[in-house]
Write a protein that holds these residues in place. Structure first.
Motif, PDB file in Angstrom:
ATOM      1  N   LYS A  28       0.835  -1.212   0.000  1.00 41.23           N
ATOM      2  CA  LYS A  28       0.000   0.000   0.000  1.00 41.23           C
ATOM      3  C   LYS A  28       0.866   1.256   0.000  1.00 41.23           C
ATOM      4  O   LYS A  28       0.603   2.204  -0.746  1.00 41.23           O
ATOM      5  CB  LYS A  28      -0.938  -0.002   1.197  1.00 41.23           C
ATOM      6  N   TRP A  29       1.927   1.279   0.832  1.00 40.49           N
ATOM      7  CA  TRP A  29       2.816   2.437   0.866  1.00 40.49           C
ATOM      8  C   TRP A  29       3.568   2.591  -0.455  1.00 40.49           C
ATOM      9  O   TRP A  29       3.829   3.714  -0.903  1.00 40.49           O
ATOM     10  CB  TRP A  29       3.786   2.345   2.041  1.00 40.49           C
ATOM     11  N   THR A  30       3.919   1.471  -1.072  1.00 48.75           N
ATOM     12  CA  THR A  30       4.598   1.514  -2.364  1.00 48.75           C
ATOM     13  C   THR A  30       3.705   2.164  -3.415  1.00 48.75           C
ATOM     14  O   THR A  30       4.149   3.039  -4.173  1.00 48.75           O
ATOM     15  CB  THR A  30       4.997   0.094  -2.812  1.00 48.75           C
ATOM     16  N   PHE A  31       2.446   1.749  -3.456  1.00 43.53           N
ATOM     17  CA  PHE A  31       1.505   2.348  -4.412  1.00 43.53           C
ATOM     18  C   PHE A  31       1.294   3.825  -4.125  1.00 43.53           C
ATOM     19  O   PHE A  31       1.249   4.648  -5.049  1.00 43.53           O
ATOM     20  CB  PHE A  31       0.161   1.623  -4.402  1.00 43.53           C
ATOM     21  N   LEU A  32       1.164   4.176  -2.866  1.00 46.62           N
ATOM     22  CA  LEU A  32       0.981   5.581  -2.518  1.00 46.62           C
ATOM     23  C   LEU A  32       2.173   6.418  -2.975  1.00 46.62           C
ATOM     24  O   LEU A  32       2.006   7.485  -3.572  1.00 46.62           O
ATOM     25  CB  LEU A  32       0.773   5.734  -1.008  1.00 46.62           C
ATOM     26  N   MET A  33       3.383   5.918  -2.733  1.00 51.68           N
ATOM     27  CA  MET A  33       4.583   6.644  -3.153  1.00 51.68           C
ATOM     28  C   MET A  33       4.656   6.735  -4.678  1.00 51.68           C
ATOM     29  O   MET A  33       5.037   7.777  -5.225  1.00 51.68           O
ATOM     30  CB  MET A  33       5.837   5.972  -2.594  1.00 51.68           C
ATOM     31  N   THR A  37       4.813  10.371  -6.432  1.00 52.41           N
ATOM     32  CA  THR A  37       5.955  10.779  -7.262  1.00 52.41           C
ATOM     33  C   THR A  37       5.537  10.970  -8.714  1.00 52.41           C
ATOM     34  O   THR A  37       6.018  11.894  -9.379  1.00 52.41           O
ATOM     35  CB  THR A  37       7.121   9.777  -7.171  1.00 52.41           C
ATOM     36  N   SER A  38       4.618  10.148  -9.196  1.00 57.44           N
ATOM     37  CA  SER A  38       4.121  10.332 -10.568  1.00 57.44           C
ATOM     38  C   SER A  38       3.383  11.659 -10.694  1.00 57.44           C
ATOM     39  O   SER A  38       3.521  12.360 -11.704  1.00 57.44           O
ATOM     40  CB  SER A  38       3.199   9.183 -10.967  1.00 57.44           C
ATOM     41  N   ALA A  39       2.609  12.013  -9.680  1.00 57.16           N
ATOM     42  CA  ALA A  39       1.898  13.290  -9.708  1.00 57.16           C
ATOM     43  C   ALA A  39       2.879  14.459  -9.717  1.00 57.16           C
ATOM     44  O   ALA A  39       2.691  15.434 -10.461  1.00 57.16           O
ATOM     45  CB  ALA A  39       0.954  13.389  -8.514  1.00 57.16           C
ATOM     46  N   ILE A  40       3.918  14.373  -8.915  1.00 54.89           N
ATOM     47  CA  ILE A  40       4.931  15.441  -8.885  1.00 54.89           C
ATOM     48  C   ILE A  40       5.604  15.575 -10.248  1.00 54.89           C
ATOM     49  O   ILE A  40       5.740  16.680 -10.790  1.00 54.89           O
ATOM     50  CB  ILE A  40       5.965  15.180  -7.768  1.00 54.89           C
ATOM     51  N   PHE A  41       6.012  14.438 -10.823  1.00 59.24           N
ATOM     52  CA  PHE A  41       6.645  14.483 -12.143  1.00 59.24           C
ATOM     53  C   PHE A  41       5.671  14.958 -13.214  1.00 59.24           C
ATOM     54  O   PHE A  41       6.065  15.667 -14.149  1.00 59.24           O
ATOM     55  CB  PHE A  41       7.238  13.129 -12.524  1.00 59.24           C
ATOM     56  N   ALA A  42       4.410  14.593 -13.101  1.00 64.30           N
ATOM     57  CA  ALA A  42       3.412  15.045 -14.073  1.00 64.30           C
ATOM     58  C   ALA A  42       3.266  16.567 -14.024  1.00 64.30           C
ATOM     59  O   ALA A  42       3.183  17.215 -15.073  1.00 64.30           O
ATOM     60  CB  ALA A  42       2.075  14.372 -13.808  1.00 64.30           C
ATOM     61  N   VAL A  43       3.241  17.131 -12.829  1.00 63.39           N
ATOM     62  CA  VAL A  43       3.140  18.584 -12.694  1.00 63.39           C
ATOM     63  C   VAL A  43       4.370  19.252 -13.297  1.00 63.39           C
ATOM     64  O   VAL A  43       4.264  20.210 -14.075  1.00 63.39           O
ATOM     65  CB  VAL A  43       2.956  18.986 -11.210  1.00 63.39           C
ATOM     66  N   CYS A  60      -1.749   3.392 -13.347  1.00 61.25           N
ATOM     67  CA  CYS A  60      -3.023   2.680 -13.494  1.00 61.25           C
ATOM     68  C   CYS A  60      -2.827   1.219 -13.875  1.00 61.25           C
ATOM     69  O   CYS A  60      -3.555   0.352 -13.383  1.00 61.25           O
ATOM     70  CB  CYS A  60      -3.903   3.377 -14.525  1.00 61.25           C
ATOM     71  N   SER A  61      -1.860   0.933 -14.737  1.00 63.31           N
ATOM     72  CA  SER A  61      -1.648  -0.468 -15.110  1.00 63.31           C
ATOM     73  C   SER A  61      -1.109  -1.273 -13.928  1.00 63.31           C
ATOM     74  O   SER A  61      -1.481  -2.437 -13.740  1.00 63.31           O
ATOM     75  CB  SER A  61      -0.731  -0.581 -16.327  1.00 63.31           C
ATOM     76  N   SER A  62      -0.286  -0.671 -13.104  1.00 59.13           N
ATOM     77  CA  SER A  62       0.214  -1.358 -11.906  1.00 59.13           C
ATOM     78  C   SER A  62      -0.924  -1.651 -10.934  1.00 59.13           C
ATOM     79  O   SER A  62      -1.035  -2.756 -10.397  1.00 59.13           O
ATOM     80  CB  SER A  62       1.273  -0.515 -11.201  1.00 59.13           C
ATOM     81  N   ILE A  63      -1.764  -0.671 -10.724  1.00 59.20           N
ATOM     82  CA  ILE A  63      -2.901  -0.865  -9.821  1.00 59.20           C
ATOM     83  C   ILE A  63      -3.885  -1.875 -10.408  1.00 59.20           C
ATOM     84  O   ILE A  63      -4.469  -2.681  -9.679  1.00 59.20           O
ATOM     85  CB  ILE A  63      -3.576   0.483  -9.514  1.00 59.20           C
TER      86      ILE A  63
END
Length: 101
Positions: A28-33, A37-43, A60-63
């Motif tokens: 769960k923590w791995t997915f949250l991170m 981090t993806s959101a930060i890089f996307a911004v 999304c594919s990982s989830i």
């Protein structure tokens, strides 16, 4: 079955519930991170005018894999539902990325 038989059967399973709980929380923590981090890089990439749709595809594919695996093992409909939703989101983002958006 008496108490001793149950304890013996439990020992033979070689299953540590504490380790399973720790593993589940780590996932769960791995997915949250990964999402953060993806959101930060996307911004950052969005501010530079670059495409950001590859990052949601990865997340999304990982989830999706995580949720569908849980569905096939536990047969709970909420895992299937969430898996289908994230698969759809991944597909939409992948199409957008391939179209150069």
């Amino acid at each position: 079955m008496n108490k001793d038989e149950i304890l013996e059967k439990s020992r033979l399973e070689d299953r540590d519930e504490r380790e399973e709980q720790i593993r589940d929380k780590a996932i769960k923590w791995t997915f949250l991170m990964m999402v953060l981090t993806s959101a930060i890089f996307a911004v950052i990439r969005g501010l530079k005018g670059e495409s950001v749709l590859d990052l949601p595809v990865i997340v999304c594919s990982s989830i999706t894999v995580f949720q569908l695996y849980r569905y096939f093992r536990l047969k709970k409909k909420e895992f299937l539902t969430f898996g289908i939703i994230t698969l759809s989101a991944a597909a939409i983002c992948l199409i957008g990325f391939c179209m150069g958006r």
